[in-house]
Design a protein around this motif. Structure first.
Motif, short mmCIF file in Angstrom:
data_model
loop_
_atom_site.label_atom_id
_atom_site.label_comp_id
_atom_site.label_asym_id
_atom_site.label_seq_id
_atom_site.Cartn_x
_atom_site.Cartn_y
_atom_site.Cartn_z
N ASN A 27 110.93 3.23 196.74
CA ASN A 27 109.86 3.48 197.71
C ASN A 27 110.39 3.94 199.06
OD1 ASN A 27 107.55 3.27 196.25
ND2 ASN A 27 106.83 1.38 197.18
N GLY A 33 104.83 11.03 198.14
CA GLY A 33 103.47 11.00 197.60
C GLY A 33 102.49 10.33 198.54
N MET A 34 102.90 9.22 199.11
CA MET A 34 102.04 8.52 200.07
C MET A 34 101.91 9.33 201.35
SD MET A 34 100.04 5.99 200.50
CE MET A 34 100.40 4.78 199.25
N ASN A 35 103.00 9.95 201.78
CA ASN A 35 102.95 10.77 203.00
C ASN A 35 102.00 11.96 202.83
OD1 ASN A 35 104.79 9.06 204.19
ND2 ASN A 35 106.54 10.38 203.81
N TRP A 37 99.45 12.20 200.72
CA TRP A 37 98.09 11.68 200.66
C TRP A 37 97.60 11.36 202.07
CZ3 TRP A 37 96.34 6.94 202.39
CH2 TRP A 37 95.02 6.62 202.07
N ASN A 38 98.44 10.70 202.86
CA ASN A 38 98.06 10.29 204.21
C ASN A 38 97.78 11.50 205.10
OD1 ASN A 38 97.59 8.33 206.23
ND2 ASN A 38 99.64 8.60 207.03
N GLN A 51 97.82 14.11 194.70
CA GLN A 51 98.19 13.31 195.87
C GLN A 51 97.79 11.85 195.68
OE1 GLN A 51 96.08 15.68 198.75
NE2 GLN A 51 97.98 16.65 199.49
N SER A 54 100.24 10.29 193.17
CA SER A 54 101.53 10.03 193.80
C SER A 54 101.45 8.85 194.76
CB SER A 54 102.03 11.27 194.55
OG SER A 54 102.30 12.30 193.65
N ALA A 55 100.38 8.78 195.52
CA ALA A 55 100.19 7.65 196.44
C ALA A 55 100.03 6.35 195.65
CB ALA A 55 98.98 7.90 197.33
N ASN A 56 99.33 6.42 194.52
CA ASN A 56 99.17 5.22 193.70
C ASN A 56 100.50 4.71 193.17
OD1 ASN A 56 96.41 4.92 194.00
ND2 ASN A 56 95.91 6.08 192.17
N HIS A 58 103.41 4.94 194.64
CA HIS A 58 104.03 4.25 195.77
C HIS A 58 103.38 2.87 195.97
CE1 HIS A 58 106.19 4.10 199.65
NE2 HIS A 58 105.11 3.50 200.10
N TYR A 118 96.31 1.28 202.76
CA TYR A 118 95.89 2.16 201.67
C TYR A 118 94.55 1.76 201.06
CZ TYR A 118 96.39 5.03 197.42
OH TYR A 118 96.22 5.95 196.41
#
Length: 166
Positions: A27, A33-35, A37-38, A51, A54-56, A58, A118
């Protein structure tokens, strides 16, 4: 009842340690992925399916870290941990205990702030999660690794061995 002081960490403690380490580094090294999405959510208020997926990943890895840390703390309370080797100066023994406590605290706080950001939309928690806590985690991890290396190569103790092969 006090936990015993074994000569080495148990096999489950060692497995949980290294699995946690692998997930933490995953992580830390791959937050893209989180970046993405954000950024998308801040820019447009929506994210693509990729996105979100990928965020999921993380987020799920973060929740797995939280679960593993809770299991590690439970095992630690039941099975105990080895005492510091006599070669280690008392100041370093105290520093190691403080660092271990800080590491556990971070490995609980970081997933919780990530969840708050999140899943519940607390942007301040997300900023704290991705900025301050992440930097502090890198510093504590570096100290942890340097401490293990000092034991191995300077004091020539079995500290690294008892967390690898027992």
């Amino acid at each position: 009842m006090a936990a015993p002081n074994p000569s080495s960490f148990s096999a489950p403690q060692r497995v949980l340690h290294w699995l946690t380490a692998a997930l933490v580094f995953f992580n830390l090294l791959f937050p893209d992925g989180m970046n993405a999405w954000n950024r998308s959510m801040k820019r447009t208020g929506a994210a693509t399916a990729d996105q979100v997926a990928s965020a999921n990943i993380h987020a799920y890895v973060g929740m797995a870290i939280l679960l593993l840390v809770v299991l590690r703390l439970l095992l630690r309370s039941v099975q105990g941990v080895p005492v510091a080797p006599p070669e280690e100066p008392p100041a370093f023994t105290r520093a190691a205990k403080i660092a271990a406590g800080a590491l556990y605290l971070l490995l609980i706080a970081i997933p919780l702030t990530g969840i708050a950001a999140y899943y519940f939309g607390y942007e301040v928690a997300g900023d704290f999660h991705a900025e301050a806590l992440k930097i502090v985690l890198w510093v504590v991890l570096a100290a942890h690794v340097l401490g293990a290396l000092a034991h191995q190569f300077y004091w020539k103790t079995n500290v690294l061995r008892r967390m690898t092969v027992g």
